[in-house]
Design an enzyme around this catalytic site. Structure first.
Site, PDB file in Angstrom:
ATOM      1  CB  ILE A   1     -34.821   3.918  12.177  1.00 29.54           C
ATOM      2  CG1 ILE A   1     -35.182   3.256  10.804  1.00 29.54           C
ATOM      3  CG2 ILE A   1     -34.942   3.202  13.397  1.00 29.54           C
ATOM      4  CD1 ILE A   1     -34.344   2.053  10.483  1.00 29.54           C
ATOM      5  CB  SER A   2     -39.764   5.997   9.966  1.00 27.09           C
ATOM      6  OG  SER A   2     -39.257   7.146   9.924  1.00 27.09           O
ATOM      7  CB  ALA A   3     -42.783   2.999  13.043  1.00 28.63           C
TER       8      ALA A   3
ATOM      9  NE  ARG B   1     -37.250  -0.280  10.887  1.00 28.55           N
ATOM     10  CZ  ARG B   1     -37.553  -0.128  12.414  1.00 28.55           C
ATOM     11  NH1 ARG B   1     -37.524  -1.176  13.068  1.00 28.55           N
ATOM     12  NH2 ARG B   1     -37.766   1.065  12.712  1.00 28.55           N
TER      13      ARG B   1
END
Ligand code: SAH
Length: 222
Positions: free
Chosen positions: A68-70, A42
Site C-alpha cells: 500500500i503506497s505511503a 487506512r
C-alpha cells in the site's frame, strides 16, 4: 463493527489527525483532498498485524510482494489529478483499495484494475466494508486500460512502468490528466500528462519516486 477493525477507535482517530497535519506541512492544501484522507480509515485496508502503523507516512506490505503506497505519495498523486467531483477515473493497480477509496470521495466514479486475483478480491471486500459504492474493481492487465469505459477524465497508475502505456493515453479525455511513475525499475519519475487536444499531450515531471513494478503488455514482463 467492533474491536480493532473499528474505524472509530480514538487511537486511530488521533493518529489520522497527526497524519493530516503532516500532509498539510508537505504542501497538500486542497481541502477536499484533506477531507478525503480524514474520512478513509487506512487501518481497515492493511493486514491486522500492521494496523498500529497505519497512519505512519510509509508504504506497508499487503501480500503478494505488493505494498500500500505511503499516504504522502497517495496525497501528492491525488492532488495532481485536480479532481472536482464529476470525473470518471481509471486506476491501474488497485492493491489494497486505499487509493481507490480516496478517489471515490473526490470523483463521480472509479474504475480500478488489479492483476493479482487475491488482492482484487480483498480490495473489493475492503471497499464494501467501508461502504464505497462508486468503485468497480476489475481483474486484468491495467496497462491496456479499459476501452469499454473510456474516455477517462483522470487516470492514475500506482505501479512503476518503463514508459507511459499508449493505451492509457488513448483513453484520456481531452482536458484529462494522467499521473503515474515511469522510468527505471529501481527508481521512477512521477509524471503528470495533460491531454490538451486530440492526440496532443503535455508532460510534466513532478518528482522522483519508487513503486512496485507495473507488470503487463505495456509494462515490465512478468
Ligand atoms: N493503489 C494501491 C497501490 C498498490 S501497489 C493501494 O492504494 O494500495 C501496485 C499494485 O499494482 C499491486 O497490487 C500490483 O499487483 C498492481 N499491478 C501491477 N501491474 C499491474 C497491471 N498491469 N494491471 C493492474 N494492476 C497491476
Amino acid at each position: 463493527m467492533t474491536g480493532s477493525r473499528s474505524s472509530g477507535g480514538s487511537g486511530f482517530v488521533r493518529a489520522r489527525q497527526r497524519l493530516l497535519e503532516r500532509l498539510g506541512a508537505q504542501g497538500i492544501t486542497d481541502r477536499r483532498v484533506l477531507d478525503a484522507f480524514r474520512a478513509v480509515a487506512r487501518h481497515e485496508l492493511i493486514p491486522e498485524a500492521l494496523q498500529l502503523r497505519a497512519y505512519e507516512d510509509t508504504s506497508l506490505p499487503i501480500g503478494g510482494g505488493q505494498t500500500i503506497s505511503a499516504p504522502g505519495v497517495v496525497a501528492a498523486m491525488t492532488a495532481a489529478l485536480e479532481l472536482t467531483g464529476s470525473e470518471s477515473v481509471l486506476e491501474v493497480g488497485t492493491g489494497s483499495g486505499y487509493q481507490a477509496a480516496i478517489l471515490a470521495r473526490l470523483a463521480s466514479r472509479v474504475v480500478s484494475i488489479e492483476r493479482l486475483p487475491r488482492l482484487a478480491a480483498e480490495a473489493r471486500r475492503s471497499l464494501d466494508r467501508l461502504r464505497v459504492s462508486n468503485v468497480v474493481v476489475h481483474l486484468g492487465d491495467g496497462t491496456a486500460g479499459r476501452p469499454s469505459d473510456a474516455p477517462f477524465d483522470a487516470i492514475i497508475v500506482t505501479a512503476g512502468g518503463p514508459e507511459i502505456p499508449q493505451p492509457l493515453l488513448d483513453q484520456l479525455a481531452v482536458g484529462g490528466r494522467l499521473v503515474g511513475p515511469f522510468g527505471a525499475r529501481e527508481e521512477q519519475s512521477l509524471y503528470r500528462v495533460r491531454c490538451t487536444g486530440p492526440l496532443q499531450f503535455e508532460r510534466e515531471r513532478l518528482g522522483r519516486c519508487r513503486f512496485v513494478d507495473l507488470v503487463g503488455a505495456h509494462g515490465w514482463a512478468a
